[in-house]
Motif scaffolding. Sequence first.
Motif, PDB file in Angstrom:
ATOM      1  N   HIS A   1      -4.606  49.096 -54.091  1.00 52.32           N
ATOM      2  CA  HIS A   1      -4.033  47.871 -53.540  1.00 52.32           C
ATOM      3  C   HIS A   1      -3.175  47.238 -54.623  1.00 52.32           C
ATOM      4  N   GLY A   2      -2.268  46.380 -54.228  1.00 53.69           N
ATOM      5  CA  GLY A   2      -1.435  45.662 -55.178  1.00 53.69           C
ATOM      6  C   GLY A   2      -1.771  44.193 -55.146  1.00 53.69           C
ATOM      7  N   PHE A   3      -2.044  43.593 -56.306  1.00 54.89           N
ATOM      8  CA  PHE A   3      -2.304  42.165 -56.424  1.00 54.89           C
ATOM      9  C   PHE A   3      -1.001  41.510 -56.837  1.00 54.89           C
ATOM     10  N   SER A   4      -0.397  40.772 -55.924  1.00 48.78           N
ATOM     11  CA  SER A   4       0.844  40.061 -56.212  1.00 48.78           C
ATOM     12  C   SER A   4       0.604  38.588 -55.934  1.00 48.78           C
TER      13      SER A   4
ATOM     14  N   GLU B   1     -12.075  48.033 -63.186  1.00 48.61           N
ATOM     15  CA  GLU B   1     -12.162  46.582 -63.141  1.00 48.61           C
ATOM     16  C   GLU B   1     -11.038  46.039 -64.011  1.00 48.61           C
ATOM     17  N   HIS B   2     -10.076  45.410 -63.387  1.00 49.21           N
ATOM     18  CA  HIS B   2      -8.939  44.836 -64.100  1.00 49.21           C
ATOM     19  C   HIS B   2      -9.245  43.376 -64.400  1.00 49.21           C
ATOM     20  N   VAL B   3      -8.996  42.945 -65.629  1.00 44.49           N
ATOM     21  CA  VAL B   3      -9.257  41.569 -66.034  1.00 44.49           C
ATOM     22  C   VAL B   3      -7.926  40.944 -66.431  1.00 44.49           C
TER      23      VAL B   3
ATOM     24  N   HIS C   1     -11.318  38.921 -62.537  1.00 38.23           N
ATOM     25  CA  HIS C   1     -11.684  40.336 -62.470  1.00 38.23           C
ATOM     26  C   HIS C   1     -11.299  40.853 -61.091  1.00 38.23           C
ATOM     27  N   LEU C   2     -10.570  41.952 -61.047  1.00 38.85           N
ATOM     28  CA  LEU C   2     -10.104  42.547 -59.793  1.00 38.85           C
ATOM     29  C   LEU C   2     -10.566  43.987 -59.704  1.00 38.85           C
TER      30      LEU C   2
ATOM     31  N   LEU D   1     -12.631  38.967 -57.713  1.00 36.64           N
ATOM     32  CA  LEU D   1     -11.841  39.103 -56.497  1.00 36.64           C
ATOM     33  C   LEU D   1     -11.892  40.557 -56.054  1.00 36.64           C
ATOM     34  N   ILE D   2     -12.321  40.765 -54.811  1.00 36.87           N
ATOM     35  CA  ILE D   2     -12.477  42.112 -54.269  1.00 36.87           C
ATOM     36  C   ILE D   2     -11.294  42.429 -53.355  1.00 36.87           C
ATOM     37  N   ALA D   3     -10.725  43.609 -53.526  1.00 41.78           N
ATOM     38  CA  ALA D   3      -9.697  44.112 -52.618  1.00 41.78           C
ATOM     39  C   ALA D   3     -10.336  45.211 -51.773  1.00 41.78           C
ATOM     40  N   ARG D   4     -10.196  45.078 -50.463  1.00 38.21           N
ATOM     41  CA  ARG D   4     -10.693  46.114 -49.555  1.00 38.21           C
ATOM     42  C   ARG D   4      -9.872  46.044 -48.279  1.00 38.21           C
ATOM     43  N   LEU D   5      -9.949  47.097 -47.497  1.00 36.06           N
ATOM     44  CA  LEU D   5      -9.140  47.144 -46.275  1.00 36.06           C
ATOM     45  C   LEU D   5      -9.414  45.915 -45.442  1.00 36.06           C
ATOM     46  N   TRP D   6      -8.672  45.206 -45.107  1.00 35.10           N
ATOM     47  CA  TRP D   6      -7.372  44.684 -45.402  1.00 35.10           C
ATOM     48  C   TRP D   6      -7.534  43.218 -45.707  1.00 35.10           C
ATOM     49  N   ALA D   7      -8.248  42.931 -46.774  1.00 38.37           N
ATOM     50  CA  ALA D   7      -8.546  41.544 -47.136  1.00 38.37           C
ATOM     51  C   ALA D   7      -8.771  41.412 -48.641  1.00 38.37           C
TER      52      ALA D   7
END
Length: 179
Positions: A126-129, A144-146, A118-119, A96-102
């Motif tokens: 960014h915050g994954f909630s 890379e957060h798992v 994997h984030l 899962l990719i976090a980038r402006l704004w998606a």
Amino acid sequence: MSAILPPSDRLWWKQPIDKVEWAWIAIAFVWGMIMFGMMIYWHIYGKQNLSNEAYKTTPELFAAKAEKFIAENTIRTETDQDIPVVRVPPGGDGYLIARLWAWYPILELEEGQTYKIHLSSMDYNHGFSLQPVNINIQVIPGYEHVVKMTPTKKGTYAIVCNEFCGIGHSWMLGRIYVK
């Protein structure tokens, strides 16, 4: 010594400490130690804090792994946003990719299966909630957060960015489907 008026010699730190003040210092110290012990206890037994893994990476390397995963596992495209829906193999890894704004892509998981998600961020913090299950991870560029997940209920889950990331922050929403 009065709490309202300063001491007459203005050297308050040289005044003797009263027994009542020592008692309050002791109570505060004991309470602080109890709370410190409770944090450790709840981390181990309360199952409220995630013990996730994190690895150093680069945005380019993570994006390449994610794009390969997306190309191999895409099952359809959401017509309203033109974002691929990707089925994560049971017991497998999802990206899962976090980038402006998606959040990219949309993941589809199976109920009762365990996954490693994997984030990583391509640009800013960014915050994954994950709502409504209240999983919160700060997603930092270069890492890379798992996160291990086992969905226990079918439905659509919202991914909300809870770390202010700029003018489009309020629109940074994603989804995870659990079938």
